[in-house]
Design a protein around this motif. Structure first.
Motif, PDB file in Angstrom:
ATOM      1  N   UNK A  77       0.831  -1.200   0.000  1.00 58.58           N
ATOM      2  CA  UNK A  77       0.000   0.000   0.000  1.00 58.58           C
ATOM      3  C   UNK A  77       0.868   1.254   0.000  1.00 58.58           C
ATOM      4  N   UNK A  78       0.213   2.387  -0.228  1.00 60.70           N
ATOM      5  CA  UNK A  78       0.824   3.694  -0.001  1.00 60.70           C
ATOM      6  C   UNK A  78       0.213   4.244   1.277  1.00 60.70           C
ATOM      7  N   UNK A  79       1.072   4.532   2.215  1.00 58.25           N
ATOM      8  CA  UNK A  79       0.645   4.866   3.571  1.00 58.25           C
ATOM      9  C   UNK A  79       1.281   6.206   3.921  1.00 58.25           C
ATOM     10  N   UNK A  80       0.462   7.191   4.295  1.00 56.61           N
ATOM     11  CA  UNK A  80       1.007   8.525   4.559  1.00 56.61           C
ATOM     12  C   UNK A  80       0.288   9.157   5.744  1.00 56.61           C
ATOM     13  N   UNK A  81       0.995  10.071   6.415  1.00 57.36           N
ATOM     14  CA  UNK A  81       0.412  10.754   7.566  1.00 57.36           C
ATOM     15  C   UNK A  81       1.173  12.050   7.830  1.00 57.36           C
ATOM     16  N   UNK A  82       0.512  12.961   8.551  1.00 57.68           N
ATOM     17  CA  UNK A  82       1.111  14.238   8.935  1.00 57.68           C
ATOM     18  C   UNK A  82       1.187  14.278  10.450  1.00 57.68           C
ATOM     19  N   UNK A  83       2.403  14.493  10.993  1.00 56.28           N
ATOM     20  CA  UNK A  83       2.633  14.323  12.423  1.00 56.28           C
ATOM     21  C   UNK A  83       3.483  15.453  12.993  1.00 56.28           C
ATOM     22  N   UNK A  84       3.257  15.735  14.274  1.00 56.47           N
ATOM     23  CA  UNK A  84       4.061  16.700  15.028  1.00 56.47           C
ATOM     24  C   UNK A  84       4.285  16.135  16.423  1.00 56.47           C
ATOM     25  N   UNK A  85       5.484  16.335  16.984  1.00 53.12           N
ATOM     26  CA  UNK A  85       5.830  15.815  18.309  1.00 53.12           C
ATOM     27  C   UNK A  85       6.179  16.961  19.252  1.00 53.12           C
ATOM     28  N   UNK A  86       6.010  16.707  20.549  1.00 60.01           N
ATOM     29  CA  UNK A  86       6.280  17.766  21.526  1.00 60.01           C
ATOM     30  C   UNK A  86       7.723  17.774  22.008  1.00 60.01           C
ATOM     31  N   UNK A  87       8.547  16.813  21.563  1.00 62.61           N
ATOM     32  CA  UNK A  87       9.926  16.716  22.039  1.00 62.61           C
ATOM     33  C   UNK A  87      10.761  15.916  21.043  1.00 62.61           C
ATOM     34  N   UNK A  88      12.070  15.866  21.277  1.00 65.87           N
ATOM     35  CA  UNK A  88      12.967  15.091  20.412  1.00 65.87           C
ATOM     36  C   UNK A  88      13.832  14.124  21.214  1.00 65.87           C
ATOM     37  N   UNK A  89      13.524  13.951  22.501  1.00 63.61           N
ATOM     38  CA  UNK A  89      14.374  13.096  23.338  1.00 63.61           C
ATOM     39  C   UNK A  89      13.649  11.843  23.831  1.00 63.61           C
ATOM     40  N   UNK A  90      12.531  11.502  23.181  1.00 65.47           N
ATOM     41  CA  UNK A  90      11.807  10.280  23.521  1.00 65.47           C
ATOM     42  C   UNK A  90      11.367   9.601  22.228  1.00 65.47           C
ATOM     43  N   UNK A  91      11.083   8.319  22.308  1.00 56.91           N
ATOM     44  CA  UNK A  91      10.825   7.538  21.097  1.00 56.91           C
ATOM     45  C   UNK A  91       9.334   7.416  20.804  1.00 56.91           C
ATOM     46  N   UNK A  92       8.993   7.654  19.539  1.00 56.63           N
ATOM     47  CA  UNK A  92       7.629   7.465  19.039  1.00 56.63           C
ATOM     48  C   UNK A  92       7.718   6.587  17.793  1.00 56.63           C
ATOM     49  N   UNK A  93       6.807   5.620  17.680  1.00 56.54           N
ATOM     50  CA  UNK A  93       6.808   4.733  16.521  1.00 56.54           C
ATOM     51  C   UNK A  93       5.445   4.766  15.830  1.00 56.54           C
ATOM     52  N   UNK A  94       5.490   4.885  14.516  1.00 61.79           N
ATOM     53  CA  UNK A  94       4.300   4.738  13.678  1.00 61.79           C
ATOM     54  C   UNK A  94       4.633   3.627  12.695  1.00 61.79           C
ATOM     55  N   UNK A  95       3.848   2.557  12.697  1.00 65.44           N
ATOM     56  CA  UNK A  95       4.278   1.393  11.931  1.00 65.44           C
ATOM     57  C   UNK A  95       3.119   0.551  11.429  1.00 65.44           C
ATOM     58  N   UNK A  96       3.436  -0.246  10.421  1.00 63.98           N
ATOM     59  CA  UNK A  96       2.610  -1.367  10.006  1.00 63.98           C
ATOM     60  C   UNK A  96       3.255  -2.606  10.611  1.00 63.98           C
TER      61      UNK A  96
END
Length: 347
Positions: A77-96
């Motif tokens: 598939x083609x999978x897309x999203x628009x995201x913003x985070x409140x910090x850069x020192x912790x881990x966030x994952x967006x995945x299939x």
């Protein structure tokens, strides 16, 4: 006579509508998720698994210390999203995720990474550059047979051609690994080039935990989940164009279900209110194209013409001229109805 003609007019109009109604097929692209985060809450239908603090407002999703999973199960598939985070020192994952994963991670070191993996076989991972807090990023991932392409804000950042998953995966958005992590999502979209990906009826939405095992035997598709006592209450099955003249009879433990709806625009069969259990079977019957819509229209009303269509399917295989005979009978019926209407209208 005029009164009788007036009473007959709606019936005549309905018959003509059914006779002349065209089949409205969509293009090959199937949008299985188009989430704009409208309203004031996250849809439990599209996102059946939700944890953490979730706020939906102004077309944005705010997720803090939690995880959400979608019911869609895309493949290639083609999978897309628009995201913003409140910090850069912790881990966030967006995945299939499923038998492997296709992951975009925003790391605790301030770096965005592309991660492709088949569990137990191997991993591909590349840096896609640094990111900043409170700044929007548009991520697009194109998953194809043998290749995954990762884009950040429209720029190609990574291409993986090894360890590419080959089975359907589900969407995970995860911020619960480290406390105090908040993300905002503006939209997320999943699109499949369905006619290239699916060469037979296949599950594209499964409201539940485990992805079903799809087993084809002759003209029957059997869906089984890992846990014997569990079955998703709702399933969506994509019907490829090559199968558009088939009807799908749905059974749970040999009991036929009538809680289904066929959506012609995107050729999906929506099966809902499924009793708990571990297995659902979808049996294909091949009548004529015009019979398909009639079957799906009558079934929710409790009128099951599936038996008649199965007999028709058997007779057609033995006597090839049968469809033409029915067509001639239908034309004669139209002429007869037209003649009656003419006589009634003219007295």
């Amino acid at each position: 006579m005029q009164f009788k003609a007036f009473r007959l007019a709606p019936l005549l109009a309905l018959m003509m509508l059914l006779a002349l109604r065209p089949f409205a097929w969509a293009g090959d692209s199937l949008i299985i998720l188009d989430e704009e985060f409208d309203g004031t809450s996250l849809s439990s239908d599209r996102w059946p698994f939700q944890t953490g603090t979730i706020t939906v407002s102004g077309g944005l999703l705010e997720l803090t210390d939690g995880e959400i999973r979608s019911g869609v199960k895309p493949k290639y598939c083609t999978w897309s999203f628009k995201i913003k985070l409140n910090q850069t020192d912790k881990t966030v994952m967006v995945e299939l995720d499923g038998s492997g994963c296709i992951r975009v991670s925003f790391g605790a070191d301030g770096v965005i990474r592309a991660h492709t993996e088949i569990y137990g076989e191997g991993i591909c991972e590349d840096s896609m550059g640094s990111y900043e807090a409170n700044k929007w990023y548009v991520i697009k991932v194109v998953w194809e047979r043998g290749r995954v392409r990762y884009y950040v804000n429209g720029t190609l950042k990574a291409v993986h051609t090894e360890n590419v998953p080959t089975k359907p995966l589900m969407i995970y958005i995860d911020t619960h690994l480290t406390a105090g992590t908040t993300i905002w999502l503006d939209w997320i979209r999943v699109e499949v080039d369905a006619e290239k990906v699916y060469d037979r009826p296949s599950v594209v939405y499964w409201r539940g935990g485990d992805i079903p095992i799809e087993d084809w035997s002759s003209s029957t598709l059997t869906l089984t989940v890992h846990h014997p006592a569990y079955l998703a209450p709702r399933i969506k099955v994509y019907i490829p164009r090559a199968y558009r003249s088939y009807i799908c009879e749905v059974y749970k433990d040999d009991v036929k279900l009538n809680t289904l709806r066929f959506i012609r625009l995107n050729r999906t069969l929506d099966i809902y209110n499924i009793p708990s259990g571990s297995q659902v079977s979808i049996k294909l019957v091949d009548p004529e194209p015009w019979m398909v819509q009639l079957y799906y229209s009558l079934l929710p009303l409790g009128i099951d013409i599936g038996v008649l269509l199965r007999w028709y399917d058997k007779l057609k295989s033995k006597w090839k001229p049968l469809p033409w005979l029915l067509f001639i009978i239908f034309l004669l019926l139209l002429l007869f109805v037209g003649y009656l209407a003419y006589k009634l209208l003219l007295g």
